[in-house]
Design an enzyme around this catalytic site. Structure first.
Site, short mmCIF file in Angstrom:
data_model
loop_
_atom_site.label_atom_id
_atom_site.label_comp_id
_atom_site.label_asym_id
_atom_site.label_seq_id
_atom_site.Cartn_x
_atom_site.Cartn_y
_atom_site.Cartn_z
N ARG A 184 -4.92 5.08 -8.10
CA ARG A 184 -4.42 6.45 -8.19
C ARG A 184 -4.19 6.85 -9.65
NH1 ARG A 184 -3.59 8.78 -3.47
NH2 ARG A 184 -3.24 7.49 -1.60
N LEU A 209 0.89 -1.16 0.00
CA LEU A 209 0.00 0.00 0.00
C LEU A 209 0.93 1.20 0.00
CD1 LEU A 209 -2.78 -0.88 2.63
CD2 LEU A 209 -3.14 -0.45 0.19
N ASP A 210 0.67 2.18 -0.86
CA ASP A 210 1.62 3.28 -0.95
C ASP A 210 1.58 4.16 0.31
OD1 ASP A 210 -0.30 5.43 -1.27
OD2 ASP A 210 -0.55 4.82 -3.35
N TYR A 211 2.49 5.10 0.37
CA TYR A 211 2.74 5.90 1.57
C TYR A 211 1.49 6.60 2.09
CZ TYR A 211 5.30 9.27 4.55
OH TYR A 211 5.77 10.02 5.59
N SER A 215 -1.67 5.74 1.32
CA SER A 215 -2.84 4.85 1.37
C SER A 215 -2.86 4.14 2.71
CB SER A 215 -2.80 3.84 0.22
OG SER A 215 -2.88 4.50 -1.03
#
Length: 249
Positions: free
Chosen positions: A200, A111-113, A115
């Site tokens: 995104r 999961l990105d920073y 999220s």
């Protein structure tokens, strides 16, 4: 003590025993420098490893014969899904309970920073490999808050499939919407594809500004009411069902 426990096991045999791959494939991975022993690259497939040695292949921990742990974490925003961050930012390791901090649990996927939401961590390398393999992609559900209203044409594009600006073809996404506070829109999305930062990039190409992105479910797992930064171990039946979902027993 058995002779094998005393003298160790050949690295290629140890890798294959975990079910991660065949012996021949293990040789290829080792020769390519994709296997680490205790954090160090090891290209000698005849090297003998001991039960306490930690073996990783392509960042997956292969801990055959050791206790398996399956942890469901509600990852907060501004936490990175790595074991160490060169920039000194908080990582998912900082979210682990103290009693599991030394169990070498690795995140399955990312999961990105910015999220948040459901993230599975485990030391079951065989399971991690299956879950991240394209042939075993599991349905993931997200709650996505976007600014303002969403044009019906954007919803149609998501539901019918679209091509990202970089060229990747996106399969149709199941998406529903509801008006949220402040005139913004909450989108509920279900994805079965594993394209990097897919939501995104889709919203970017459709001119939608994401205010919050949260994964709420993955396969048989659901985040439920677990607070951000908190985690829980899967019970025996959940762990068994998770392994069975990717054809492991």
């Amino acid at each position: 003590m058995s002779l094998e426990k005393k003298n160790g096991t050949r690295l290629n045999k140890a890798v294959a025993r975990t079910g991660y791959c065949s012996r021949r494939k293990a040789d290829e991975l080792i020769f390519a420098g994709r296997v680490l022993v205790n954090g160090c690259e090891e290209k000698n497939f005849g090297r003998h490893v001991l039960p306490d040695d930690v073996i990783t292949a392509d960042d997956c921990v292969l801990d055959a014969g050791k206790p398996r742990f399956y942890l469901l974490l509600n990852k907060p925003v501004q936490v990175v899904c790595t074991m160490h961050d060169p920039q000194g930012r908080p990582t998912v390791v900082d979210c682990l309970p103290q009693n599991l901090a030394d169990q070498r649990l690795y995140p399955v996927g990312r999961l990105d920073y910015f999220s948040e939401g459901l993230l599975l961590l485990t030391n079951d390398g065989e399971l991690a490999h299956r879950l991240m393999h394209p042939g075993h992609h599991q349905l993931k559900k997200y709650a996505v808050l976007v600014r303002g209203e969403v044009n019906p044409a954007s919803l149609r594009a998501m539901r019918s499939g679209m091509r990202l600006a970089e060229g990747e073809k996106i399969l149709p996404v199941d998406v529903e919407q509801e008006v949220s506070g402040g005139g913004n829109t909450l989108l509920t999305m279900s994805l079965g594809q594993g394209v990097n930062r897919q939501i995104r990039r889709m919203c970017r190409d459709l001119g939608l500004t994401i205010l919050r992105l949260k994964r709420t479910a993955q396969g048989i797992l659901s985040l439920g009411d677990l607070p951000p930064g908190h985690s829980r171990l899967l019970d025996r039946s959940e762990a068994a069902a998770l392994r069975e979902s990717v054809s492991l027993t």
